[in-house]
Design a protein around this motif. Structure first.
Motif, PDB file in Angstrom:
ATOM      1  N   ARG A 169       0.830  -1.219   0.000  1.00  0.00           N
ATOM      2  CA  ARG A 169       0.000   0.000   0.000  1.00  0.00           C
ATOM      3  C   ARG A 169       0.859   1.261   0.000  1.00  0.00           C
ATOM      4  NH1 ARG A 169      -4.723  -0.758   4.389  1.00  0.00           N
ATOM      5  NH2 ARG A 169      -5.124   1.389   3.683  1.00  0.00           N
ATOM      6  N   VAL A 170       1.956   1.245   0.746  1.00  0.00           N
ATOM      7  CA  VAL A 170       2.839   2.416   0.789  1.00  0.00           C
ATOM      8  C   VAL A 170       3.515   2.605  -0.573  1.00  0.00           C
ATOM      9  CG1 VAL A 170       4.891   3.413   1.872  1.00  0.00           C
ATOM     10  CG2 VAL A 170       3.151   2.301   3.290  1.00  0.00           C
ATOM     11  N   ARG A 171       3.955   1.522  -1.169  1.00  0.00           N
ATOM     12  CA  ARG A 171       4.561   1.615  -2.513  1.00  0.00           C
ATOM     13  C   ARG A 171       3.562   2.148  -3.536  1.00  0.00           C
ATOM     14  NH1 ARG A 171       7.148  -3.821  -1.413  1.00  0.00           N
ATOM     15  NH2 ARG A 171       9.351  -3.360  -1.050  1.00  0.00           N
ATOM     16  N   ALA A 172       2.282   1.903  -3.310  1.00  0.00           N
ATOM     17  CA  ALA A 172       1.232   2.376  -4.221  1.00  0.00           C
ATOM     18  C   ALA A 172       0.893   3.842  -3.992  1.00  0.00           C
ATOM     19  CB  ALA A 172      -0.018   1.510  -4.069  1.00  0.00           C
ATOM     20  N   GLY A 173       1.542   4.470  -3.003  1.00  0.00           N
ATOM     21  CA  GLY A 173       1.353   5.910  -2.801  1.00  0.00           C
ATOM     22  C   GLY A 173       0.654   6.323  -1.529  1.00  0.00           C
ATOM     23  N   GLU A 174       0.220   5.372  -0.718  1.00  0.00           N
ATOM     24  CA  GLU A 174      -0.416   5.735   0.549  1.00  0.00           C
ATOM     25  C   GLU A 174       0.650   6.083   1.588  1.00  0.00           C
ATOM     26  OE1 GLU A 174      -3.909   3.424   1.928  1.00  0.00           O
ATOM     27  OE2 GLU A 174      -3.477   2.129   0.200  1.00  0.00           O
ATOM     28  N   GLU A 175       0.270   6.916   2.564  1.00  0.00           N
ATOM     29  CA  GLU A 175       1.184   7.262   3.652  1.00  0.00           C
ATOM     30  C   GLU A 175       1.149   6.162   4.715  1.00  0.00           C
ATOM     31  OE1 GLU A 175       0.950  11.228   5.291  1.00  0.00           O
ATOM     32  OE2 GLU A 175      -0.050  11.873   3.450  1.00  0.00           O
ATOM     33  N   LEU A 176       2.313   5.917   5.320  1.00  0.00           N
ATOM     34  CA  LEU A 176       2.431   4.849   6.303  1.00  0.00           C
ATOM     35  C   LEU A 176       1.495   5.044   7.493  1.00  0.00           C
ATOM     36  CD1 LEU A 176       3.757   2.261   7.291  1.00  0.00           C
ATOM     37  CD2 LEU A 176       5.589   3.665   8.270  1.00  0.00           C
ATOM     38  N   GLY A 177       1.422   6.255   8.040  1.00  0.00           N
ATOM     39  CA  GLY A 177       0.584   6.487   9.223  1.00  0.00           C
ATOM     40  C   GLY A 177      -0.865   6.069   9.022  1.00  0.00           C
ATOM     41  N   PRO A 178      -1.541   6.584   7.991  1.00  0.00           N
ATOM     42  CA  PRO A 178      -2.925   6.166   7.759  1.00  0.00           C
ATOM     43  C   PRO A 178      -3.066   4.675   7.434  1.00  0.00           C
ATOM     44  CG  PRO A 178      -2.501   8.250   6.664  1.00  0.00           C
ATOM     45  CD  PRO A 178      -1.180   7.746   7.182  1.00  0.00           C
ATOM     46  N   VAL A 179      -2.090   4.098   6.750  1.00  0.00           N
ATOM     47  CA  VAL A 179      -2.140   2.656   6.476  1.00  0.00           C
ATOM     48  C   VAL A 179      -2.080   1.886   7.794  1.00  0.00           C
ATOM     49  CG1 VAL A 179      -0.928   0.688   5.445  1.00  0.00           C
ATOM     50  CG2 VAL A 179      -1.187   2.807   4.137  1.00  0.00           C
ATOM     51  N   MET A 180      -1.179   2.283   8.683  1.00  0.00           N
ATOM     52  CA  MET A 180      -1.078   1.602   9.982  1.00  0.00           C
ATOM     53  C   MET A 180      -2.352   1.809  10.794  1.00  0.00           C
ATOM     54  SD  MET A 180       1.711  -0.109   9.959  1.00  0.00           S
ATOM     55  CE  MET A 180       1.696  -0.659  11.667  1.00  0.00           C
ATOM     56  N   ASP A 181      -2.941   3.013  10.756  1.00  0.00           N
ATOM     57  CA  ASP A 181      -4.220   3.244  11.442  1.00  0.00           C
ATOM     58  C   ASP A 181      -5.266   2.253  10.949  1.00  0.00           C
ATOM     59  OD1 ASP A 181      -3.090   5.425  12.753  1.00  0.00           O
ATOM     60  OD2 ASP A 181      -4.221   6.938  11.639  1.00  0.00           O
ATOM     61  N   ASP A 182      -5.340   2.102   9.624  1.00  0.00           N
ATOM     62  CA  ASP A 182      -6.321   1.204   9.016  1.00  0.00           C
ATOM     63  C   ASP A 182      -6.055  -0.253   9.397  1.00  0.00           C
ATOM     64  OD1 ASP A 182      -8.503   0.530   7.222  1.00  0.00           O
ATOM     65  OD2 ASP A 182      -6.969  -0.130   5.791  1.00  0.00           O
ATOM     66  N   VAL A 183      -4.810  -0.683   9.279  1.00  0.00           N
ATOM     67  CA  VAL A 183      -4.451  -2.070   9.571  1.00  0.00           C
ATOM     68  C   VAL A 183      -4.709  -2.409  11.040  1.00  0.00           C
ATOM     69  CG1 VAL A 183      -2.472  -3.656   9.759  1.00  0.00           C
ATOM     70  CG2 VAL A 183      -2.792  -2.289   7.682  1.00  0.00           C
ATOM     71  N   LEU A 184      -4.382  -1.463  11.919  1.00  0.00           N
ATOM     72  CA  LEU A 184      -4.527  -1.715  13.360  1.00  0.00           C
ATOM     73  C   LEU A 184      -5.925  -1.397  13.889  1.00  0.00           C
ATOM     74  CD1 LEU A 184      -1.115  -0.240  14.521  1.00  0.00           C
ATOM     75  CD2 LEU A 184      -1.707  -2.659  14.251  1.00  0.00           C
ATOM     76  N   GLY A 185      -6.710  -0.645  13.098  1.00  0.00           N
ATOM     77  CA  GLY A 185      -8.046  -0.274  13.538  1.00  0.00           C
ATOM     78  C   GLY A 185      -8.062   0.760  14.644  1.00  0.00           C
ATOM     79  N   ILE A 186      -7.025   1.612  14.710  1.00  0.00           N
ATOM     80  CA  ILE A 186      -6.981   2.695  15.696  1.00  0.00           C
ATOM     81  C   ILE A 186      -6.568   3.995  14.999  1.00  0.00           C
ATOM     82  CG2 ILE A 186      -6.547   1.251  17.704  1.00  0.00           C
ATOM     83  CD1 ILE A 186      -3.618   1.829  17.494  1.00  0.00           C
ATOM     84  N   ASP A 187      -6.855   5.104  15.632  1.00  0.00           N
ATOM     85  CA  ASP A 187      -6.534   6.418  15.062  1.00  0.00           C
ATOM     86  C   ASP A 187      -5.217   6.948  15.602  1.00  0.00           C
ATOM     87  OD1 ASP A 187      -8.896   6.527  13.587  1.00  0.00           O
ATOM     88  OD2 ASP A 187     -10.013   7.467  15.232  1.00  0.00           O
ATOM     89  N   ASP A 188      -4.518   7.679  14.752  1.00  0.00           N
ATOM     90  CA  ASP A 188      -3.310   8.420  15.134  1.00  0.00           C
ATOM     91  C   ASP A 188      -2.210   7.550  15.720  1.00  0.00           C
ATOM     92  OD1 ASP A 188      -4.457  10.867  14.298  1.00  0.00           O
ATOM     93  OD2 ASP A 188      -5.519  11.033  16.210  1.00  0.00           O
ATOM     94  N   VAL A 189      -1.928   6.429  15.084  1.00  0.00           N
ATOM     95  CA  VAL A 189      -0.835   5.556  15.530  1.00  0.00           C
ATOM     96  C   VAL A 189       0.464   6.351  15.621  1.00  0.00           C
ATOM     97  CG1 VAL A 189       0.607   3.580  14.901  1.00  0.00           C
ATOM     98  CG2 VAL A 189      -1.868   3.432  14.680  1.00  0.00           C
ATOM     99  N   ALA A 190       0.681   7.283  14.666  1.00  0.00           N
ATOM    100  CA  ALA A 190       1.922   8.061  14.624  1.00  0.00           C
ATOM    101  C   ALA A 190       2.113   8.932  15.867  1.00  0.00           C
ATOM    102  CB  ALA A 190       1.962   8.929  13.367  1.00  0.00           C
ATOM    103  N   GLU A 191       1.035   9.250  16.563  1.00  0.00           N
ATOM    104  CA  GLU A 191       1.145  10.061  17.768  1.00  0.00           C
ATOM    105  C   GLU A 191       1.052   9.207  19.031  1.00  0.00           C
ATOM    106  OE1 GLU A 191      -1.280  13.554  17.720  1.00  0.00           O
ATOM    107  OE2 GLU A 191      -0.503  14.177  15.776  1.00  0.00           O
ATOM    108  N   LYS A 192       1.121   7.897  18.844  1.00  0.00           N
ATOM    109  CA  LYS A 192       1.079   6.964  19.973  1.00  0.00           C
ATOM    110  C   LYS A 192       2.308   6.062  19.888  1.00  0.00           C
ATOM    111  CE  LYS A 192      -3.917   7.294  20.024  1.00  0.00           C
ATOM    112  NZ  LYS A 192      -5.130   6.758  19.448  1.00  0.00           N
ATOM    113  N   GLN A 193       2.108   4.760  19.767  1.00  0.00           N
ATOM    114  CA  GLN A 193       3.218   3.806  19.711  1.00  0.00           C
ATOM    115  C   GLN A 193       3.971   3.853  18.395  1.00  0.00           C
ATOM    116  OE1 GLN A 193       1.950  -0.289  19.821  1.00  0.00           O
ATOM    117  NE2 GLN A 193       0.234   0.112  18.448  1.00  0.00           N
TER     118      GLN A 193
END
Length: 173
Positions: free
Chosen positions: A115-139
């Motif tokens: 997904r990141v190689r396809a142009g998505e940003e890592l933070g929102p991808v991780m939010d989606d995969v983990l099912g939580i918001d703002d992973v970048a401002e947490k763990q």
């Protein structure tokens, strides 16, 4: 001593404070909203490191700080191993000297990397995969990918500690 951190992200601020806590009379650390001058999702070590350096320099342009610190997370292919890796860079400057440091590299799961190689940003991808918001401002992705063994703050603090080398030792002169 005043240190400006080129971000308003609380994790980046805490990481910088943590790295500076070992210094006698630990300095005041303040968030400073500045532009990184790189894409929202830096790709490659060079772009990620440049984002950290730009943030550090832009802090000094934004106010009266003794040191500017910049932290940038990105993704990169690395020569030594297959896969797309999370990478973290930090830069510290007083306007004359520049210190650089990097955090750990963590291989991204294939589904995330695709997904990141396809142009998505890592933070929102991780939010989606983990099912939580703002992973970048947490763990952060680092915490999620290591089961909490290394979280984003500790990883970034190591990068900042490395970048502080020219300012805490005379080994770089």
């Amino acid at each position: 001593m005043r240190v400006g951190v080129g971000s308003t992200n609380p994790v980046k601020l805490s990481a910088t404070e943590s790295a500076l806590s070992a210094i006698a009379d630990a300095p005041v650390v303040e968030p400073v909203a500045v532009d990184s001058g790189v894409s929202e999702q830096p790709v490659g070590e060079r772009e990620t490191a440049a984002g950290a350096e730009n943030r550090a320099r832009n802090v000094l342009d934004a106010g009266e700080y003794d040191l500017g610190a910049g932290l940038e997370g990105g993704v990169a292919e690395v020569e030594a191993a297959d896969g797309l890796f999370l990478t973290m860079w930090a830069a510290v400057t007083d306007g004359d000297r520049l210190g650089r440091g990097a955090g750990p590299r963590l291989r991204l799961p294939d589904a995330v990397a695709t997904r990141v190689r396809a142009g998505e940003e890592l933070g929102p991808v991780m939010d989606d995969v983990l099912g939580i918001d703002d992973v970048a401002e947490k763990q952060g992705a680092a915490g999620a990918l290591t089961g909490g063994i290394v979280d984003r703050e500790r990883a970034l603090a190591q990068a900042v500690a490395g970048a502080l080398g020219p300012f805490v030792t005379d080994r770089y002169e």
